[in-house]
Motif scaffolding. Structure first.
Motif: not given
Length: 594
Positions: A386-391, A439-445
């Protein structure tokens, strides 16, 4: 075709190497260590004491330990007078020879999940195979006379049994008239308090130094793990945390962090520890050492600067000894109650300390509320998700945008063919035109990696999960799933070799990983497609020997990720590929022969 065939061969060989490594090295190693642990357990069982002898006044001095000589636990305990220890958490005795803590068992912890199995033995006399003890003594001079040391026989002044309500007082008077009085008390858990009063009645000033040591003649038989420190540990004043592994100290000279006036030191295992907190007012030198003299031993010790006591005067020195289980709330409480600097680092929280410990507190909250550590793992994973849902939403939004421009990317590939430079320039221009950061999709990971590692660390190192049941067949979250596919999970009446213990939860984890990878289109590159196919299989075999709590966490995390990705992709109008991929996988027809 030749290039693709080489890719297939390389991937196949890699998978075979991983499986062979698991079967031929990892699993046999675990099996050997299990057999060695069982043999050691049988030896310990054969040497269990029938009882603790009563204190009978002044005992005769015990013979010094001979390097290489070992006795049964019965023999070692029976040959010296002792004072019994009996508290809600501990049982054992104090050896009046040296006033050593060398006989200690943990009442709240058993060797297996069976409550009828033997208690965990922490301390044993030096002359036993599992010799492990803590000792506090003094170093004097000819002017001082004899001072308490390893062979000193103390006399019981008061207290025939050490309990939480009744301390024990020991005395020793040397030939010069210096009187040593030691008061030993204990709380309801694992902290001993040793208060020494030294009364100089010799008629002349005396000077002496106190010392303390934690010594053991063996090291854990379980394999060391990268994420966990076992061995010497201490916070030595301004020198900070010192961690020295058994293997490192065996190959190096003794390690001396330097002089300090505060701190603590000792030896730690995965779940248990023994540590001494020296008197905090006088500077001391500390040392971690390995002595390979006949019978190898490991020792963490300190020696304080000399204290001079005038004739007719007395001084008091207070030392704390921790010996027991590394329960997180308890260790934190000791740090506050006794002002022990950074005593919470007795538990190896790792590099991501600022994440790992709050993660445990959240998990412990759920555990205390629901009474099941497995449920606590599931709920903690939900909170993290839940905390990482926005990312995660940004990550999957980036993936969705990438899919929308996929047709244009295919046109670029056809247009430029093998001209990689032109293809790269065209793709960068496309990203700029569509306002896509590839590479934007990599930062949350990347940001989530420390959190997931911290959760893994909490599950692996904290004693709260040891022998904690989940539901059904999982009675110990710290042990691997005990079932196996190869005897139909216990339905067939034969035991399965350790290498084939692929339990229900590892299979569930493998299935969830397979489904998660099928949420996206099958990669056009054959190498990537092969990796997608075989990775869940490899991970299933690799994680089969992991603690069940970790496998349950991984399976549940995969399940949440699948649900989360489906919701976010639908929100962005992108097709969820799972069902199409599964349908295509199982309805795929072989190509006709050309």
């Amino acid at each position: 075709m030749e290039k693709n065939r080489n890719y297939f061969v390389a991937i196949g060989l890699s998978v075979l190497i991983l499986i062979a490594w698991q079967f031929l090295y990892v699993n046999p190693k675990i099996e050997r260590e299990r057999i060695a642990a069982e043999a050691q357990h049988q030896l310990t069982q054969q040497s269990q004491p029938a009882g603790t002898p009563a204190v009978s006044g002044q005992a005769q001095p015990a013979q010094a330990a001979v390097p290489g000589a070992v006795e049964t636990r019965d023999q070692a305990i029976a040959k010296s007078a002792r004072v019994t220890i009996d508290t809600p958490a501990l049982s054992g005795s104090i050896n009046l020879t040296g006033a050593r803590f060398d006989d200690l068992k943990l009442k709240e912890y058993h060797e297996t999940v069976d409550d009828q199995s033997p208690l965990i033995t922490l301390f044993s006399p030096a002359d036993t195979p599992e010799g492990y003890f803590t000792e506090i003594g003094y170093i004097g001079s000819e002017a001082t006379g004899s001072v308490p040391g390893p062979t000193t026989v103390w006399t019981v002044k008061s207290g025939d049994k050490l309990t939480t309500e009744t301390p024990v007082v020991l005395t020793f008077t040397n030939e010069k008239g210096v009187v040593f009085e030691r008061k030993i008390s204990i709380d309801e858990h694992f902290m001993f308090q040793v208060v020494d009063t030294i009364d100089n009645q010799s008629g002349a000033p005396v000077s002496l130094s106190s010392y303390g040591r934690v010594t053991r003649f063996n090291k854990p038989t379980t394999p060391s793990v990268y994420v966990l420190h076992e061995g010497f540990i201490g916070v030595i004043g301004e020198h900070g945390l010192n961690e020295v592994a058994y293997g490192k100290i065996e190959d190096e000279a003794p390690i001396q962090p330097g002089k300090a006036t505060s701190g603590w030191l000792g030896i730690t295992d995965k779940y248990w520890a023994a540590a001494i907190v020296p008197p905090q007012a006088t500077p001391y030198e500390s040392k971690f050492a390995h002595f390979p003299d006949g019978r190898p031993r490991y020792q963490a010790d300190y020696k304080q600067d000399a204290v001079t006591i005038a004739a007719g005067e007395a001084v008091e020195l207070k030392t704390l000894v921790f010996a027991g289980a590394k329960q997180v709330p308890l260790v934190d409480g000791y740090e506050t109650t006794y002002s022990i600097p950074q005593f919470d680092l007795l538990i190896d929280w790792g590099w991501f300390y600022f994440i790992t410990k709050p993660m445990f507190k959240l998990m412990d909250f759920f555990f205390r509320y629901f009474g099941n550590f497995g449920v606590a793992i599931l709920l903690t994973t939900i909170v993290v998700k839940a905390l990482f849902f926005p990312l995660a939403s940004k990550q999957y939004a980036s993936m969705a945008n990438m899919k929308k421009v996929q047709p244009k990317m295919e046109e670029l590939k056809k247009k430029h063919g093998d001209d990689r430079m032109a293809l790269q320039q065209g793709m960068m221009a496309l990203y700029k035109e569509e306002k896509i950061n590839p590479i934007a999709g990599c930062w949350p990971i990347l940001l989530q990696i420390p959190v997931f590692f911290a959760l893994y660390k909490v599950i692996y190192v904290t004693i709260e999960m040891r022998h904690a049941p989940f539901f059904g067949w999982i009675q110990d979250l710290s042990a691997p799933d005990p079932t196996s596919l190869f005897n139909l999970f216990g339905l067939l009446p034969y035991d399965v070799p350790h290498a084939l213990m692929i339990g229900i939860w590892p299979l569930i984890m493998g299935i969830t990983m397979f489904l998660q990878m099928r949420m996206n289109p099958t990669p056009p590159d054959p190498t990537q497609a092969m990796l997608f196919t075989w990775m869940p299989v490899v991970f299933t075999f690799m994680l089969a020997s992991f603690p069940a709590g970790l496998v349950i966490y991984w399976a549940w995390n995969n399940t949440l990720s699948i649900t989360q990705q489906a919701v976010i992709m639908k929100r962005h109008g992108v097709k969820v590929e799972l069902f199409s991929n599964l349908k295509g996988l199982f309805s795929r027809k072989p190509k006709p022969a050309e």
